[in-house]
Scaffold this active site. Sequence first.
Site, mmCIF file in Angstrom:
data_model
loop_
_atom_site.group_PDB
_atom_site.id
_atom_site.type_symbol
_atom_site.label_atom_id
_atom_site.label_comp_id
_atom_site.label_asym_id
_atom_site.label_seq_id
_atom_site.Cartn_x
_atom_site.Cartn_y
_atom_site.Cartn_z
ATOM 1 N N HIS A 188 0.425 -1.311 -0.536
ATOM 2 C CA HIS A 188 0.148 0.038 0.141
ATOM 3 C C HIS A 188 0.625 1.330 0.125
ATOM 4 C CE1 HIS A 188 -3.659 2.579 -0.065
ATOM 5 N NE2 HIS A 188 -4.284 1.797 0.960
ATOM 6 N N ASP A 205 -9.970 -3.472 -17.899
ATOM 7 C CA ASP A 205 -10.346 -4.591 -19.239
ATOM 8 C C ASP A 205 -8.981 -5.148 -19.595
ATOM 9 O OD1 ASP A 205 -11.240 -5.865 -21.045
ATOM 10 O OD2 ASP A 205 -12.106 -4.358 -22.410
#
Length: 461
Positions: A167, A391
Amino acid sequence: MAAPSSTLVFKVHRREPELVRPAKPTPYEVKLLSDIDDQQGLRFHIPVVQFYKHAPSIRGKDDPVAVIRRALSETLVPYYPFAGRLREGPNRKLMVECTAEGVLFVEADADVRLTEFGDQLQPPFACMKELLFDVPGSNAVLHSPLLLIQVTRLKCGSFIFALRLSHCMSDAPGLVQFMSAIGEIARGSHAPSIPPVWERYFLSTRSPPRVTHTHREYGQQATIDENNTLTTMPHNFDSMAQISFFFGCSQLSALRRHAPPHLRQSYSRFEILASCLWKCRTVSLRPDPKETMRMICLVSMRGKFSDPPLPIGYYGNTFAFAVAEAPAGELCRNPLGYALDLVRKAKGEVTEEYMKSVADLMALTGRPDFLKTRWTYLVSDVTRAGFETVDFGWGSPVYGGPVPGLANFCIPCKNKEGEDGIVLAISLPTQAMERFVKELESMLKSPPNETKTFTHVMSAL
């Protein structure tokens, strides 16, 4: 409204984990993280999972593992810091040594079909250990791969993309920027449409550092004491049950009716949800009425900097932990508008100067952790991060987003009827969860007669 954790059992065959390196030579250098990036509260790995349907009309017989592995290698050329390793310098300062060692990649096959995960994909996913293999020794903050990716083929031709990120490197929009770049290259582009920008100095400490705000998110002490340290409360977590809740238009409208009439439409969906769940959570935990309850919400500053503006393509952490506080009794007794005002005020405190003050505080106090107690509720809104649009060539995912853990995430999702909404997984002790469900159902079903509803709640404390 609530969905139990999946009990699906299946076998996964994995190949040996490999290191995927940049497809071309990349610079060797050491890059400093920002003073927002390297605080203690971000020194962990956050998991994400994306489910993709089989789409033979789009990709034919293409293998998603091979496509994503190749695209990942090419994407690591412009995003070469991800292929490096974190090091720690004086005053716990983190930096990336750009070694081009690569990111961990796991190829897997599962003997299960996508439909067997249920007709409504939403967390919690009890099978995450199968979908994201915890490669031994890979989850350390220092000297470990910064990314772990597993692509799992399913029997039906669908696949699951799971990722674990350090993170310190990125927030949710920054991670989506990187994932979208992989997707663009997987679909045939030669380079990301948004070039990555490192420039972490935008959110580094000033000279000299100046703490100009109260930072309750890092403990009871608002500023630095004479010893240049910050006091924080000890961690105190019970074993948790976890249930997810779907909020579509009707549920959000029902909750909005509990807001003050003249302000109902001014509150965001996140403010309505966060305030309601903070209130319900407090009721369910039955604390002493005088106990201070805290809600920490992550407030992003992307697009809000002006001096200088944050460059497009910046993929570091750009959020602050905004804190709302209230005595338990007041939070339960008062109308929802009470919590809404506190949440909105907390969010409003996060300004450009506030972020600079956080960076200065980190440098002056050894980069403390944010406050974690059993009375702290941490929630993050990722509905605009873009996980649902990533995608790789097989279309958008049928579900995508971070895996809930310490933080509760507001994630965009469709229910089994195809309605758009927000899914949010709640973690509570088992008995408290039962009370939480009843309280939330009451708010969704009952008219906004706050005096009657919450007088009864207060008597149960």
